[in-house]
Design a protein around this motif. Sequence first.
Motif, short mmCIF file in Angstrom:
data_model
loop_
_atom_site.label_atom_id
_atom_site.label_comp_id
_atom_site.label_asym_id
_atom_site.label_seq_id
_atom_site.Cartn_x
_atom_site.Cartn_y
_atom_site.Cartn_z
N LEU A 1 1.13 -1.09 0.19
CA LEU A 1 0.15 -0.12 -0.43
C LEU A 1 0.96 1.53 0.37
O LEU A 1 0.88 2.67 -0.50
N ILE A 2 2.16 1.23 0.95
CA ILE A 2 2.71 2.18 1.03
C ILE A 2 3.40 2.81 -0.83
O ILE A 2 3.50 3.84 -1.56
N THR A 3 3.33 1.75 -1.17
CA THR A 3 4.29 1.73 -2.48
C THR A 3 3.22 2.43 -3.41
O THR A 3 3.52 3.01 -4.82
N LYS A 4 2.46 1.55 -3.55
CA LYS A 4 0.75 2.52 -4.03
C LYS A 4 0.67 3.33 -4.20
O LYS A 4 0.60 4.85 -5.05
N ILE A 5 1.08 4.25 -2.77
CA ILE A 5 0.69 5.52 -2.55
C ILE A 5 1.59 6.03 -3.18
O ILE A 5 1.67 7.33 -3.75
N ASN A 6 3.29 6.02 -2.68
CA ASN A 6 4.14 6.31 -3.31
C ASN A 6 4.67 7.10 -4.59
O ASN A 6 4.72 7.85 -5.29
N ARG A 7 3.57 5.68 -5.59
CA ARG A 7 3.71 6.25 -7.26
C ARG A 7 2.59 6.73 -7.51
O ARG A 7 2.47 6.79 -9.03
N SER B 1 -5.59 16.21 -0.11
CA SER B 1 -4.45 16.70 -1.21
C SER B 1 -3.06 16.17 -1.30
O SER B 1 -2.53 16.23 -0.26
N GLY B 2 -2.85 15.37 -1.42
CA GLY B 2 -1.50 14.81 -1.84
C GLY B 2 -1.25 14.30 -2.55
O GLY B 2 -1.34 14.24 -3.98
N ALA B 3 0.64 13.96 -2.68
CA ALA B 3 1.27 13.15 -3.76
C ALA B 3 0.35 12.61 -4.69
O ALA B 3 0.53 11.77 -5.90
N SER B 4 -0.27 11.27 -4.11
CA SER B 4 -0.66 9.98 -4.42
C SER B 4 -2.11 10.91 -5.28
O SER B 4 -3.12 9.63 -5.68
#
Length: 239
Positions: free
Chosen positions: A53-59, A213-216
Motif C-alpha cells: 500500500l505504501i508503494t502504491k501511494i508513493n507512486r 490533497s497529497g502526492a497520491s
Amino acid sequence: MKFKLASAAIAGLGLAISAVGVLPANASESPETADLRAWYEQVGVDDATANELITKINRGELPDSVEGALSPADVTISEENGWTVTRSTYPDGSVALTYLELPEAEGLPALASLNSTEAAIEPMSVGNCSSTEGGSGYASYYDCGVIESTDLITMSFRANYTRTSSGVGTISSAYSPYVYTNAGSAPTPTLTINRPSGTVSNPAQARAVTQFSGASGGFTAYLYLNVHGGSAWSSKSGW
C-alpha cells in the motif's frame, strides 16, 4: 475479525495520545511514510500488505479505501471501549474504520493521531456522550462522537440527536469538526445539518466535508451522521 486499538490517556477534558507501535522506519523513509506504517500497524494490517500500500501511494495512486470505485471485500462490526466499530477491508488490503460513540464510552479511540516525527498536532475533541430516555418513547443522545478513519485521512465531529418510537430521528446540532491526514493535507471540515429530521427511508443527516490533497491525488471527503427512530450510524462518500 476484531482488531486492537492503540491506547489513549484522557485527563479531564484534555487528550494525551500515547506513543504506540511505530514500525522502525528506514533511514531513507520520509516522515509521511513512517506515519503510514504506524497507522497500518495500529489497525492490524500485516507488514507485506502495508509495504504494498505504501508503494502504491508513493507512486501516486490512491488506495481502494479512499479511491471510491470498489466495495469492501469484508466488513465486520464490533464494540470497542464503548464505540461501535465497523471495519471495512478493501481488495488491495486497505482499511476504513467507522466509529460511533455510545453513552459513557471509555474515552476516545486512538486513531490517526500518530506522528512519527513527534511534531505537535491538534487533538481530537473529547466529549462526554450521554443519553436520556423519555416515557413518551424517545431517546436523546448528547455530545456523541462520529469518526471515520482510513490510511490517508481521519475525520470526526460531535453531535446531539434524538430517536423516537414513531420512527423519526432528529439532529439538533453538530460541532467540533476534526481532521488528521497521512501523506497529505486537508483543512478543517465544514459542518452542515442538511436534514434536521428524517425517517427510515430518508434519515436525518449531518455532514462534514473537506478536500484532501497529497502526492497520491486529491479527493473530496464526506463524513455523515444518519439518524432515524430505530438507529444511528455514520457513513462516508467520496473517499
